[in-house]
Design a protein around this motif. Structure first.
Motif, PDB file in Angstrom:
ATOM      1  N   ALA A 202       0.810  -1.221   0.000  1.00 46.02           N
ATOM      2  CA  ALA A 202       0.000   0.000   0.000  1.00 46.02           C
ATOM      3  C   ALA A 202       0.845   1.273   0.000  1.00 46.02           C
ATOM      4  O   ALA A 202       0.332   2.357  -0.279  1.00 46.02           O
ATOM      5  CB  ALA A 202      -0.931  -0.002   1.217  1.00 46.02           C
ATOM      6  N   ARG A 203       2.127   1.149   0.298  1.00 44.85           N
ATOM      7  CA  ARG A 203       2.991   2.339   0.330  1.00 44.85           C
ATOM      8  C   ARG A 203       3.132   2.916  -1.067  1.00 44.85           C
ATOM      9  O   ARG A 203       3.181   2.197  -2.051  1.00 44.85           O
ATOM     10  CB  ARG A 203       4.381   1.958   0.867  1.00 44.85           C
ATOM     11  CG  ARG A 203       4.286   1.392   2.275  1.00 44.85           C
ATOM     12  CD  ARG A 203       5.602   1.311   2.921  1.00 44.85           C
ATOM     13  NE  ARG A 203       5.930   2.674   3.332  1.00 44.85           N
ATOM     14  CZ  ARG A 203       7.129   3.054   3.692  1.00 44.85           C
ATOM     15  NH1 ARG A 203       8.110   2.195   3.698  1.00 44.85           N
ATOM     16  NH2 ARG A 203       7.360   4.283   4.054  1.00 44.85           N
ATOM     17  N   PRO A 204       3.202   4.251  -1.171  1.00 45.21           N
ATOM     18  CA  PRO A 204       3.358   4.861  -2.496  1.00 45.21           C
ATOM     19  C   PRO A 204       4.703   4.488  -3.118  1.00 45.21           C
ATOM     20  O   PRO A 204       5.725   4.407  -2.425  1.00 45.21           O
ATOM     21  CB  PRO A 204       3.278   6.360  -2.215  1.00 45.21           C
ATOM     22  CG  PRO A 204       3.615   6.515  -0.767  1.00 45.21           C
ATOM     23  CD  PRO A 204       3.183   5.248  -0.091  1.00 45.21           C
ATOM     24  N   THR A 205       4.682   4.235  -4.405  1.00 44.20           N
ATOM     25  CA  THR A 205       5.904   3.886  -5.130  1.00 44.20           C
ATOM     26  C   THR A 205       6.650   5.151  -5.522  1.00 44.20           C
ATOM     27  O   THR A 205       6.064   6.044  -6.132  1.00 44.20           O
ATOM     28  CB  THR A 205       5.553   3.087  -6.396  1.00 44.20           C
ATOM     29  OG1 THR A 205       4.848   1.908  -6.007  1.00 44.20           O
ATOM     30  CG2 THR A 205       6.797   2.706  -7.176  1.00 44.20           C
ATOM     31  N   PRO A 206       7.947   5.250  -5.166  1.00 49.42           N
ATOM     32  CA  PRO A 206       8.731   6.424  -5.579  1.00 49.42           C
ATOM     33  C   PRO A 206       8.797   6.515  -7.100  1.00 49.42           C
ATOM     34  O   PRO A 206       9.018   5.516  -7.776  1.00 49.42           O
ATOM     35  CB  PRO A 206      10.119   6.162  -4.989  1.00 49.42           C
ATOM     36  CG  PRO A 206       9.904   5.159  -3.910  1.00 49.42           C
ATOM     37  CD  PRO A 206       8.743   4.325  -4.347  1.00 49.42           C
ATOM     38  N   LYS A 207       8.589   7.732  -7.617  1.00 44.94           N
ATOM     39  CA  LYS A 207       8.609   7.939  -9.060  1.00 44.94           C
ATOM     40  C   LYS A 207       9.729   8.919  -9.408  1.00 44.94           C
ATOM     41  O   LYS A 207      10.090   9.773  -8.606  1.00 44.94           O
ATOM     42  CB  LYS A 207       7.263   8.492  -9.515  1.00 44.94           C
ATOM     43  CG  LYS A 207       6.125   7.496  -9.357  1.00 44.94           C
ATOM     44  CD  LYS A 207       4.844   8.073  -9.905  1.00 44.94           C
ATOM     45  CE  LYS A 207       3.721   7.101 -10.003  1.00 44.94           C
ATOM     46  NZ  LYS A 207       3.317   6.346  -8.939  1.00 44.94           N
ATOM     47  N   PRO A 208      10.273   8.796 -10.631  1.00 45.10           N
ATOM     48  CA  PRO A 208      11.345   9.690 -11.050  1.00 45.10           C
ATOM     49  C   PRO A 208      10.971  11.155 -10.845  1.00 45.10           C
ATOM     50  O   PRO A 208       9.851  11.571 -11.145  1.00 45.10           O
ATOM     51  CB  PRO A 208      11.517   9.372 -12.539  1.00 45.10           C
ATOM     52  CG  PRO A 208      11.061   7.947 -12.655  1.00 45.10           C
ATOM     53  CD  PRO A 208       9.931   7.816 -11.671  1.00 45.10           C
ATOM     54  N   GLY A 209      11.908  11.919 -10.285  1.00 46.61           N
ATOM     55  CA  GLY A 209      11.700  13.340 -10.029  1.00 46.61           C
ATOM     56  C   GLY A 209      11.259  13.653  -8.606  1.00 46.61           C
ATOM     57  O   GLY A 209      11.389  14.783  -8.150  1.00 46.61           O
ATOM     58  N   GLN A 210      10.778  12.657  -7.890  1.00 50.65           N
ATOM     59  CA  GLN A 210      10.345  12.898  -6.514  1.00 50.65           C
ATOM     60  C   GLN A 210      11.543  12.994  -5.576  1.00 50.65           C
ATOM     61  O   GLN A 210      12.623  12.485  -5.869  1.00 50.65           O
ATOM     62  CB  GLN A 210       9.438  11.770  -6.018  1.00 50.65           C
ATOM     63  CG  GLN A 210       8.073  11.742  -6.658  1.00 50.65           C
ATOM     64  CD  GLN A 210       7.217  10.641  -6.086  1.00 50.65           C
ATOM     65  OE1 GLN A 210       7.539   9.476  -6.228  1.00 50.65           O
ATOM     66  NE2 GLN A 210       6.130  11.025  -5.445  1.00 50.65           N
ATOM     67  N   THR A 211      11.326  13.630  -4.440  1.00 50.43           N
ATOM     68  CA  THR A 211      12.323  13.655  -3.373  1.00 50.43           C
ATOM     69  C   THR A 211      11.861  12.669  -2.312  1.00 50.43           C
ATOM     70  O   THR A 211      10.704  12.686  -1.899  1.00 50.43           O
ATOM     71  CB  THR A 211      12.443  15.067  -2.763  1.00 50.43           C
ATOM     72  OG1 THR A 211      12.890  15.958  -3.784  1.00 50.43           O
ATOM     73  CG2 THR A 211      13.433  15.074  -1.609  1.00 50.43           C
ATOM     74  N   ILE A 212      12.778  11.801  -1.894  1.00 46.28           N
ATOM     75  CA  ILE A 212      12.471  10.787  -0.894  1.00 46.28           C
ATOM     76  C   ILE A 212      13.375  11.005   0.314  1.00 46.28           C
ATOM     77  O   ILE A 212      14.558  11.334   0.165  1.00 46.28           O
ATOM     78  CB  ILE A 212      12.630   9.365  -1.475  1.00 46.28           C
ATOM     79  CG1 ILE A 212      12.142   8.296  -0.489  1.00 46.28           C
ATOM     80  CG2 ILE A 212      14.069   9.098  -1.887  1.00 46.28           C
ATOM     81  CD1 ILE A 212      12.023   6.913  -1.109  1.00 46.28           C
ATOM     82  N   ILE A 213      12.814  10.850   1.493  1.00 49.93           N
ATOM     83  CA  ILE A 213      13.596  10.953   2.730  1.00 49.93           C
ATOM     84  C   ILE A 213      13.477   9.622   3.463  1.00 49.93           C
ATOM     85  O   ILE A 213      12.377   9.219   3.855  1.00 49.93           O
ATOM     86  CB  ILE A 213      13.107  12.107   3.619  1.00 49.93           C
ATOM     87  CG1 ILE A 213      13.225  13.433   2.864  1.00 49.93           C
ATOM     88  CG2 ILE A 213      13.910  12.156   4.922  1.00 49.93           C
ATOM     89  CD1 ILE A 213      12.651  14.614   3.600  1.00 49.93           C
ATOM     90  N   PHE A 214      14.618   8.932   3.613  1.00 51.23           N
ATOM     91  CA  PHE A 214      14.639   7.645   4.300  1.00 51.23           C
ATOM     92  C   PHE A 214      14.740   7.846   5.804  1.00 51.23           C
ATOM     93  O   PHE A 214      15.468   8.704   6.286  1.00 51.23           O
ATOM     94  CB  PHE A 214      15.829   6.796   3.820  1.00 51.23           C
ATOM     95  CG  PHE A 214      15.662   6.274   2.436  1.00 51.23           C
ATOM     96  CD1 PHE A 214      14.879   5.153   2.188  1.00 51.23           C
ATOM     97  CD2 PHE A 214      16.274   6.896   1.369  1.00 51.23           C
ATOM     98  CE1 PHE A 214      14.713   4.663   0.916  1.00 51.23           C
ATOM     99  CE2 PHE A 214      16.125   6.421   0.074  1.00 51.23           C
ATOM    100  CZ  PHE A 214      15.331   5.296  -0.149  1.00 51.23           C
TER     101      PHE A 214
ATOM    102  N   ALA B 228       4.885  14.301  -3.744  1.00 51.80           N
ATOM    103  CA  ALA B 228       4.221  13.075  -4.172  1.00 51.80           C
ATOM    104  C   ALA B 228       3.421  13.233  -5.444  1.00 51.80           C
ATOM    105  O   ALA B 228       3.024  12.253  -6.048  1.00 51.80           O
ATOM    106  CB  ALA B 228       3.312  12.562  -3.053  1.00 51.80           C
ATOM    107  N   ALA B 229       3.161  14.463  -5.897  1.00 54.87           N
ATOM    108  CA  ALA B 229       2.369  14.660  -7.121  1.00 54.87           C
ATOM    109  C   ALA B 229       3.188  14.456  -8.384  1.00 54.87           C
ATOM    110  O   ALA B 229       2.643  14.348  -9.464  1.00 54.87           O
ATOM    111  CB  ALA B 229       1.768  16.054  -7.122  1.00 54.87           C
ATOM    112  N   VAL B 230       4.516  14.388  -8.278  1.00 53.62           N
ATOM    113  CA  VAL B 230       5.359  14.219  -9.463  1.00 53.62           C
ATOM    114  C   VAL B 230       5.144  12.841 -10.045  1.00 53.62           C
ATOM    115  O   VAL B 230       5.105  11.860  -9.341  1.00 53.62           O
ATOM    116  CB  VAL B 230       6.853  14.414  -9.094  1.00 53.62           C
ATOM    117  CG1 VAL B 230       7.737  14.118 -10.295  1.00 53.62           C
ATOM    118  CG2 VAL B 230       7.086  15.821  -8.589  1.00 53.62           C
ATOM    119  N   THR B 231       4.989  12.741 -11.347  1.00 58.73           N
ATOM    120  CA  THR B 231       4.821  11.439 -12.004  1.00 58.73           C
ATOM    121  C   THR B 231       5.841  11.296 -13.100  1.00 58.73           C
ATOM    122  O   THR B 231       6.417  12.267 -13.587  1.00 58.73           O
ATOM    123  CB  THR B 231       3.406  11.306 -12.608  1.00 58.73           C
ATOM    124  OG1 THR B 231       3.199  12.359 -13.537  1.00 58.73           O
ATOM    125  CG2 THR B 231       2.339  11.315 -11.533  1.00 58.73           C
ATOM    126  N   ALA B 232       6.044  10.023 -13.511  1.00 62.13           N
ATOM    127  CA  ALA B 232       7.040   9.749 -14.547  1.00 62.13           C
ATOM    128  C   ALA B 232       6.580  10.236 -15.895  1.00 62.13           C
ATOM    129  O   ALA B 232       5.420  10.292 -16.192  1.00 62.13           O
ATOM    130  CB  ALA B 232       7.303   8.254 -14.609  1.00 62.13           C
TER     131      ALA B 232
END
Length: 197
Positions: free
Chosen positions: A130-142, A193-197
């Motif tokens: 159910a977790r959102p899949t990271p998409k190119p262009g997004q910023t992710i914080i681990f 999270a709105a960025v899409t490939a």
């Protein structure tokens, strides 16, 4: 019970079909039928088996088999399995819900603990999916940050792409690119999270 190895699958097309046949039989004591089965990761067989004794009530219980299948085994013994019932408290606990739902009620502590462990694994997999899949262009914080092989500890990355062997990320400060397999199993948040490939 220990491992049983043999040459070939005795004419069956897969380890699963062979084991389905082994656990479906009738004799002077009663009848055993595989109601549903599945292969987990190709090395574990799970089955819901209905046993109807000649005298007494029927029941449905789980059987778990560890499986080894190597068609190119040098000695010719290319298929082996080790079977156990849920009442033996098996370690493997990735049984599908469709099989668990068929099982009869039990008061066996080992079987109850195993079923609970399987249900917890199902819930954990659903949460990960159910977790959102990271998409190119997004910023992710681990969280926690990734510890790289060069000793750096970095939390914030930009998602580059998602090749088959794991998503790749770039550190916006140093430009270091890392590949993170099974990213959904890690703690993270996505900022844009709105960025899409």
């Amino acid at each position: 019970m220990g491992w049983l190895f043999m040459r070939g699958l005795q004419g069956y097309g897969s380890p699963r079909s062979y084991l389905d046949n082994q656990f479906t039989y009738a004799n002077e004591h009663g009848r055993s039928t595989v109601l549903a089965s599945a292969m987990g990761r190709g090395t574990v067989y799970y089955a819901a088996i209905e046993y109807i004794p000649v005298e007494g009530a029927s029941s449905v219980f789980a059987v778990i088999c560890l499986v080894k299948f190597n068609p190119r085994a040098a000695d010719g013994f290319n298929f082996g399995y080790k079977d156990m019932s849920e009442s033996m408290g098996p370690y493997e606990a990735d049984c599908p819900a469709a099989i668990l739902d068929l099982l009869s009620q039990t008061d066996n502590e080992h079987a109850l603990a195993w079923r609970e462990k399987c249900r917890a694994a199902i819930a954990a997999r659903a949460q990960i999916s159910a977790r959102p899949t990271p998409k190119p262009g997004q910023t992710i914080i681990f969280n926690p940050p990734l510890e790289l092989t060069n000793g750096q500890v970095i939390a914030r990355f930009t998602v580059i792409d998602a090749p088959k062997r794991g998503v790749r990320f770039r550190d916006p400060k140093s430009g270091v690119v890392v590949r993170v397999p099974n990213v959904k199993r890690r703690g993270y948040s996505l900022i844009n999270a709105a960025v899409t490939a």
